[in-house]
Scaffold this motif. Structure first.
Motif, PDB file in Angstrom:
ATOM      1  N   LYS A  51     141.991 151.833 -26.987  1.00  0.00           N
ATOM      2  CA  LYS A  51     141.814 153.182 -27.501  1.00  0.00           C
ATOM      3  C   LYS A  51     142.970 154.046 -26.998  1.00  0.00           C
ATOM      4  CE  LYS A  51     136.990 153.361 -28.695  1.00  0.00           C
ATOM      5  NZ  LYS A  51     135.860 154.296 -28.849  1.00  0.00           N
ATOM      6  N   PRO A  52     143.028 155.324 -27.403  1.00  0.00           N
ATOM      7  CA  PRO A  52     144.190 156.138 -27.020  1.00  0.00           C
ATOM      8  C   PRO A  52     144.520 156.128 -25.529  1.00  0.00           C
ATOM      9  CG  PRO A  52     142.932 157.278 -28.693  1.00  0.00           C
ATOM     10  CD  PRO A  52     142.153 156.043 -28.353  1.00  0.00           C
ATOM     11  N   TYR A  53     143.501 156.073 -24.673  1.00  0.00           N
ATOM     12  CA  TYR A  53     143.771 156.077 -23.230  1.00  0.00           C
ATOM     13  C   TYR A  53     144.557 154.838 -22.827  1.00  0.00           C
ATOM     14  CZ  TYR A  53     142.877 155.927 -18.206  1.00  0.00           C
ATOM     15  OH  TYR A  53     143.022 155.868 -16.842  1.00  0.00           O
ATOM     16  N   GLU A  54     144.113 153.650 -23.276  1.00  0.00           N
ATOM     17  CA  GLU A  54     144.818 152.412 -22.947  1.00  0.00           C
ATOM     18  C   GLU A  54     146.180 152.353 -23.641  1.00  0.00           C
ATOM     19  OE1 GLU A  54     140.545 151.983 -22.313  1.00  0.00           O
ATOM     20  OE2 GLU A  54     141.679 152.439 -24.147  1.00  0.00           O
ATOM     21  N   LEU A  55     146.218 152.785 -24.912  1.00  0.00           N
ATOM     22  CA  LEU A  55     147.482 152.746 -25.656  1.00  0.00           C
ATOM     23  C   LEU A  55     148.530 153.672 -25.052  1.00  0.00           C
ATOM     24  CD1 LEU A  55     146.004 152.660 -29.264  1.00  0.00           C
ATOM     25  CD2 LEU A  55     147.348 150.842 -28.190  1.00  0.00           C
ATOM     26  N   LYS A  56     148.072 154.769 -24.466  1.00  0.00           N
ATOM     27  CA  LYS A  56     149.010 155.693 -23.812  1.00  0.00           C
ATOM     28  C   LYS A  56     149.706 155.002 -22.642  1.00  0.00           C
ATOM     29  CE  LYS A  56     149.027 160.028 -21.182  1.00  0.00           C
ATOM     30  NZ  LYS A  56     148.182 161.161 -20.710  1.00  0.00           N
ATOM     31  N   LYS A  57     148.953 154.255 -21.831  1.00  0.00           N
ATOM     32  CA  LYS A  57     149.558 153.559 -20.687  1.00  0.00           C
ATOM     33  C   LYS A  57     150.495 152.446 -21.160  1.00  0.00           C
ATOM     34  CE  LYS A  57     145.596 152.610 -18.689  1.00  0.00           C
ATOM     35  NZ  LYS A  57     144.619 152.121 -17.672  1.00  0.00           N
ATOM     36  N   ILE A  58     150.087 151.735 -22.207  1.00  0.00           N
ATOM     37  CA  ILE A  58     150.941 150.670 -22.744  1.00  0.00           C
ATOM     38  C   ILE A  58     152.224 151.253 -23.328  1.00  0.00           C
ATOM     39  CG2 ILE A  58     151.084 148.897 -24.531  1.00  0.00           C
ATOM     40  CD1 ILE A  58     148.046 148.500 -24.149  1.00  0.00           C
ATOM     41  N   ALA A  59     152.107 152.361 -24.062  1.00  0.00           N
ATOM     42  CA  ALA A  59     153.286 152.995 -24.666  1.00  0.00           C
ATOM     43  C   ALA A  59     154.220 153.542 -23.592  1.00  0.00           C
ATOM     44  CB  ALA A  59     152.848 154.114 -25.601  1.00  0.00           C
ATOM     45  N   ARG A  60     153.651 154.053 -22.498  1.00  0.00           N
ATOM     46  CA  ARG A  60     154.504 154.579 -21.418  1.00  0.00           C
ATOM     47  C   ARG A  60     155.333 153.450 -20.803  1.00  0.00           C
ATOM     48  NH1 ARG A  60     150.981 157.745 -18.713  1.00  0.00           N
ATOM     49  NH2 ARG A  60     150.197 155.996 -17.486  1.00  0.00           N
ATOM     50  N   GLU A  61     154.706 152.293 -20.561  1.00  0.00           N
ATOM     51  CA  GLU A  61     155.469 151.155 -20.035  1.00  0.00           C
ATOM     52  C   GLU A  61     156.521 150.697 -21.042  1.00  0.00           C
ATOM     53  OE1 GLU A  61     152.372 148.921 -16.979  1.00  0.00           O
ATOM     54  OE2 GLU A  61     152.717 148.075 -18.970  1.00  0.00           O
ATOM     55  N   PHE A  62     156.153 150.736 -22.316  1.00  0.00           N
ATOM     56  CA  PHE A  62     157.083 150.288 -23.349  1.00  0.00           C
ATOM     57  C   PHE A  62     158.334 151.171 -23.398  1.00  0.00           C
ATOM     58  CE2 PHE A  62     158.766 150.619 -27.638  1.00  0.00           C
ATOM     59  CZ  PHE A  62     159.011 149.289 -27.947  1.00  0.00           C
ATOM     60  N   VAL A  63     158.173 152.498 -23.457  1.00  0.00           N
ATOM     61  CA  VAL A  63     159.340 153.376 -23.598  1.00  0.00           C
ATOM     62  C   VAL A  63     160.193 153.368 -22.340  1.00  0.00           C
ATOM     63  CG1 VAL A  63     158.192 154.862 -25.277  1.00  0.00           C
ATOM     64  CG2 VAL A  63     158.042 155.436 -22.853  1.00  0.00           C
ATOM     65  N   ALA A 110     159.486 150.734 -33.158  1.00  0.00           N
ATOM     66  CA  ALA A 110     159.795 149.683 -32.179  1.00  0.00           C
ATOM     67  C   ALA A 110     158.535 149.296 -31.409  1.00  0.00           C
ATOM     68  CB  ALA A 110     160.880 150.163 -31.225  1.00  0.00           C
ATOM     69  N   PHE A 111     157.717 150.290 -31.047  1.00  0.00           N
ATOM     70  CA  PHE A 111     156.454 150.023 -30.354  1.00  0.00           C
ATOM     71  C   PHE A 111     155.511 149.219 -31.248  1.00  0.00           C
ATOM     72  CE2 PHE A 111     152.072 151.384 -29.323  1.00  0.00           C
ATOM     73  CZ  PHE A 111     151.989 150.878 -28.027  1.00  0.00           C
ATOM     74  N   THR A 112     155.492 149.543 -32.533  1.00  0.00           N
ATOM     75  CA  THR A 112     154.637 148.813 -33.474  1.00  0.00           C
ATOM     76  C   THR A 112     155.059 147.357 -33.565  1.00  0.00           C
ATOM     77  OG1 THR A 112     154.275 150.823 -34.769  1.00  0.00           O
ATOM     78  CG2 THR A 112     153.813 148.737 -35.850  1.00  0.00           C
ATOM     79  N   HIS A 113     156.367 147.100 -33.617  1.00  0.00           N
ATOM     80  CA  HIS A 113     156.863 145.716 -33.636  1.00  0.00           C
ATOM     81  C   HIS A 113     156.340 144.957 -32.419  1.00  0.00           C
ATOM     82  CE1 HIS A 113     159.711 145.076 -36.951  1.00  0.00           C
ATOM     83  NE2 HIS A 113     159.973 146.377 -36.879  1.00  0.00           N
ATOM     84  N   TYR A 114     156.465 145.572 -31.260  1.00  0.00           N
ATOM     85  CA  TYR A 114     156.040 144.893 -30.032  1.00  0.00           C
ATOM     86  C   TYR A 114     154.535 144.639 -30.052  1.00  0.00           C
ATOM     87  CZ  TYR A 114     154.735 144.260 -25.161  1.00  0.00           C
ATOM     88  OH  TYR A 114     154.185 143.777 -24.003  1.00  0.00           O
ATOM     89  N   LEU A 115     153.749 145.656 -30.391  1.00  0.00           N
ATOM     90  CA  LEU A 115     152.299 145.534 -30.383  1.00  0.00           C
ATOM     91  C   LEU A 115     151.832 144.464 -31.365  1.00  0.00           C
ATOM     92  CD1 LEU A 115     149.857 146.876 -29.006  1.00  0.00           C
ATOM     93  CD2 LEU A 115     149.756 148.481 -30.906  1.00  0.00           C
ATOM     94  N   HIS A 121     163.397 146.056 -29.637  1.00  0.00           N
ATOM     95  CA  HIS A 121     164.516 146.554 -28.819  1.00  0.00           C
ATOM     96  C   HIS A 121     164.219 146.431 -27.329  1.00  0.00           C
ATOM     97  CE1 HIS A 121     166.977 148.169 -32.140  1.00  0.00           C
ATOM     98  NE2 HIS A 121     165.797 148.316 -32.741  1.00  0.00           N
ATOM     99  N   ASP A 122     163.727 145.259 -26.956  1.00  0.00           N
ATOM    100  CA  ASP A 122     163.529 144.854 -25.559  1.00  0.00           C
ATOM    101  C   ASP A 122     162.413 145.617 -24.839  1.00  0.00           C
ATOM    102  OD1 ASP A 122     165.689 143.123 -25.887  1.00  0.00           O
ATOM    103  OD2 ASP A 122     167.132 144.654 -25.255  1.00  0.00           O
ATOM    104  N   GLY A 123     161.666 146.424 -25.539  1.00  0.00           N
ATOM    105  CA  GLY A 123     160.552 147.118 -24.896  1.00  0.00           C
ATOM    106  C   GLY A 123     159.387 146.176 -24.654  1.00  0.00           C
ATOM    107  N   SER A 124     158.629 146.429 -23.573  1.00  0.00           N
ATOM    108  CA  SER A 124     157.491 145.569 -23.253  1.00  0.00           C
ATOM    109  C   SER A 124     156.490 146.323 -22.395  1.00  0.00           C
ATOM    110  CB  SER A 124     157.963 144.299 -22.526  1.00  0.00           C
ATOM    111  OG  SER A 124     158.538 144.645 -21.266  1.00  0.00           O
ATOM    112  N   SER A 125     155.306 145.718 -22.236  1.00  0.00           N
ATOM    113  CA  SER A 125     154.256 146.302 -21.389  1.00  0.00           C
ATOM    114  C   SER A 125     153.583 145.188 -20.609  1.00  0.00           C
ATOM    115  CB  SER A 125     153.221 147.042 -22.241  1.00  0.00           C
ATOM    116  OG  SER A 125     152.078 147.362 -21.465  1.00  0.00           O
TER     117      SER A 125
END
Length: 702
Positions: A668-680, A587-592, A471-475
């Motif tokens: 790890k969770p720290y990096e994934l948190k930043k990637i997920a924030r950009e995605f949402v 949606a985040f899983t699809h992108y990752l 759904h057009d999300g990206s990082s």
């Protein structure tokens, strides 16, 4: 020998074949230990015995033991067990932690029409024990066993006995060296039915009715001779320690040596009991004397109790069992007293005798080394010197194969990282850490454990994978970091330099060019998942929830209608929020998944000291390459690794080596948190809202 208390005595015993034996009784626990010196390896021995309860020092003849009727307690469980079971059968239908299968089994037990049907139901309930989880400190062990159904035969049998006795069915537990099982009766104790609940193979044997009187002595002649020999070569301090460990005075021991007579009677004169008493002193004298005693034993005759001294020792019986580490606890105190030189030199021959020659469990030795160093002050020179010696000798190396029931990888891992931070130990600890990561986190390690959990996940109805794209999300952060910066060789037909003759002969491009690898992806190693409770992510979730409500008139009217049942409305709101979380996560899983596997990429998922929400597996370590977007979603939502493991900031290089991916990107969770924030922040919420409309949401709420 089972079900004996401090006031129980074996007054008659019959053995087939008829061999000389020694029977020793512990006056504190009532434990009777039978020694058959002339028994051969793997020899089958049948024995039966008569037990009588009496006050201390009261004696009964064999004939009287036969004539007196014993008081039976076979059909009554203790008040504590009764309380636990009463509460369980009163509330089990409303306990969310119990699965539907467990509730159905308990209902079958409760509603049984006759004793035989109830026994079969209880047997089925206890045979399904699995896993090796332990209760939290201070928790009721019996309640844990009954509800969690963890453990082996020695845990299943007492639960089976308690269930039967709770319903008034005579039942008893039988324990031998290798197995625990039960016997129950449907005719008031006239006949008994053998019940094997699993855990170890057993063979039923017929017990005959001939008995011979028991002989009460202090210990075997070999043990007495060994103690005397050890005593003669000891200094005065060691002699005093040895006498105390034997439970006699130094004068009594001297008298026995001078006269050549037998040692005074004690309740436990076994080698393991004496060594345990010596090590319980927690000083160099006692520890050295215990090591000398073990060294004096014949290697091929070491008993299981003697081998266990280097690891965990069980003391007591049933639910009052205490587990402690006599060697580890003794060394910890000696280190605290500053005597590490002596204890290190004592550990070397002890390891050679017990592990190298005697066949004691090397995992128990490793566990004890980890325990004694972890609980000692690593900033003190004595402890550092012992740790250096242990690393040099390989005592802290992970074992290639081991017993999963006694392995403790996380404590081992934490100790190695603590040692790695000490300058003089850094190189050796780093080498050991590499071996640890290769053992527990190499590619596809324990993947079958996860795959079983994934099968259970796929059966769940409330975790459908309904989102079909990102759904057009990206990082931008991920897409920049995942680019492979390496230089690669590219073959072309453009003439430049010297051509490759072999390639020209087969009409392949033959001119070499060096290009950067920006068209390729780095392998990605994921450990854990993003923090979905981060403020920016929670705000997007709330926005999606409100947008869904506002664009669905019927749903909005329902949630605002005060006349509708409040519980029903709260459930609708709760399930809609959950579905919104699922939409964002999927949606985040699809992108990752799509980004990491595009352009030749590779995706690996690692877990450590983890539990699976869809499996009883605990403390698992492993790695698996997810084969689909749905499987990656399941791994990120169903695997709960320990916080310490997921948030370690120093182990990226070890993970890469274990996965054979030196240029991998570790998330790890720290990096994934930043990637997920950009995605949402970039995802199309209107498109996600439409995707929610495509689901049969009302079906879940009806």
């Amino acid at each position: 020998m089972p079900s004996l208390t401090p006031d129980d005595y074996i007054v008659a015993l019959r053995m087939k074949p008829d061999l000389p034996y020694t029977l020793i009784r512990d006056r504190y626990t009532g434990l009777h230990t039978l020694y058959v010196a002339e028994a051969e390896d793997n020899q089958n021995i049948q024995f039966a015995y008569v037990v009588e309860q009496r006050k201390p020092r009261e004696k009964t003849s064999v004939e009287e033991a036969w004539s007196e009727a014993s008081n039976r307690f076979d059909a009554r469980c203790s008040e504590g067990m009764k309380t636990v079971l009463e509460k369980l059968f009163r509330r089990f239908r409303h306990i969310d932690e119990l699965s539907c299968e467990v509730k159905q089994l308990l209902e079958t037990i409760e509603n049984a029409k006759d004793p035989e049907q109830r026994i079969n139901a209880i047997e089925h309930y206890c045979q399904q024990f699995s896993g090796n989880a332990a209760p939290e400190y201070g928790a009721n062990l019996f309640h844990f066993l009954v509800t969690r159904r963890q453990g082996s035969c020695r845990h299943r049998a007492p639960v089976f006995v308690a269930f039967c006795r709770y319903f008034g069915i005579p039942c008893r537990q039988i324990i031998n060296r290798d197995h625990a099982f039960a016997e129950c009766s449907v005719d008031g104790g006239q006949t008994w039915k053998f019940v094997d609940l699993g855990g170890a193979p057993v063979e039923a044997t017929e017990i005959l009715s001939k008995f011979q009187p028991t002989k009460r002595v202090s210990g075997s002649g070999g043990e007495s001779k060994r103690i005397k020999k050890l005593f003669k070569g000891a200094d005065s301090a060691q002699q005093q320690a040895l006498a105390e460990a034997c439970g006699i005075s130094l004068e009594e021991l001297n008298t026995a040596l001078e006269t050549g007579g037998a040692l005074p009677v004690t309740d436990d004169l076994s080698n393991s009991g004496i060594v345990r008493n010596l090590w319980d002193r927690k000083d160099v004298t006692g520890f050295a004397t215990g090591v000398s005693m073990l060294e004096s034993l014949e290697t091929d005759t070491l008993s299981s109790d003697e081998k266990a001294l280097v690891g965990n020792v069980r003391y007591g019986r049933y639910y009052n069992t205490r587990i402690y580490k006599p060697m580890s606890e003794a060394v910890q105190q000696i280190l605290a007293d500053g005597d590490e030189v002596q204890v290190t030199e004592l550990l070397k021959p002890l390891h050679s005798k017990m592990i190298v020659q005697g066949g004691a469990n090397p995992q128990q030795w490793l566990n004890s080394m980890v325990d004694m160093l972890s609980k000692s002050d690593l900033e003190t020179p004595p402890v550092i010197r012992l740790a250096d010696e242990a690393l040099t000798l390989g005592w802290l190396d992970p074992l290639p194969t081991c017993d999963d029931r006694i392995e403790n990888p996380e404590e081992h891992w934490q100790l190695l990282w603590a040692l790695e931070s000490i300058d003089e130990l850094k190189a050796k600890a780093t080498h050991c850490l590499k071996m640890w990561y290769r053992k527990f986190l190499s590619r596809e390690k324990n993947s079958q454990v996860w795959q079983l959990a994934y099968e259970n996940f796929q059966k769940k109805k409330n975790d459908t994978f309904f989102i079909t794209h990102c759904h057009d999300g990206s990082s931008p952060l991920l897409e920049n970091d995942i680019v492979d910066p390496s230089i690669q060789i590219v073959w072309t037909d453009e003439p430049e330099g010297v051509p490759n003759i072999e390639r020209m002969l087969v009409h392949d491009p033959a001119f070499e060019q060096l290009n950067s690898g920006k068209m390729n992806r780095r392998p990605v190693i994921i450990v854990g998942g993003p923090d979905w409770n981060a403020r920016a992510i929670k705000e997007k979730h709330e926005t999606l929830f409100q947008r869904k409500v506002n664009t669905s008139p019927d749903l909005k009217q329902l949630l605002e209608n005060t006349e509708v049942n409040s519980f029903f409305v709260s459930q609708v709101r709760k399930k809609l929020r959950h579905r919104c979380w699922q939409a964002i996560q999927q949606a985040f899983t699809h992108y990752l998944y799509d980004v990491t596997l595009s352009k030749g990429g590779r995706l690996m998922y690692c877990w450590g000291h983890a539990s699976f929400r869809t499996s009883s597996e605990l403390c698992s370590y492993g790695s698996h390459d997810p084969s689909s977007r749905k499987e990656l979603y399941a791994m990120m939502t169903q695997i709960n690794s320990s916080y310490v493991f997921e948030h370690s900031r120093k182990d990226a290089c070890f993970l890469k080596q274990a996965q054979n991916a030196s240029n991998a990107l570790v998330l790890k969770p720290y990096e994934l948190k930043k990637i997920a924030r950009e995605f949402v922040n970039s995802v199309n919420l209107n498109s996600l809202c439409d995707a929610l409309d495509n689901q049969s949401l009302w079906t879940d709420w009806e």
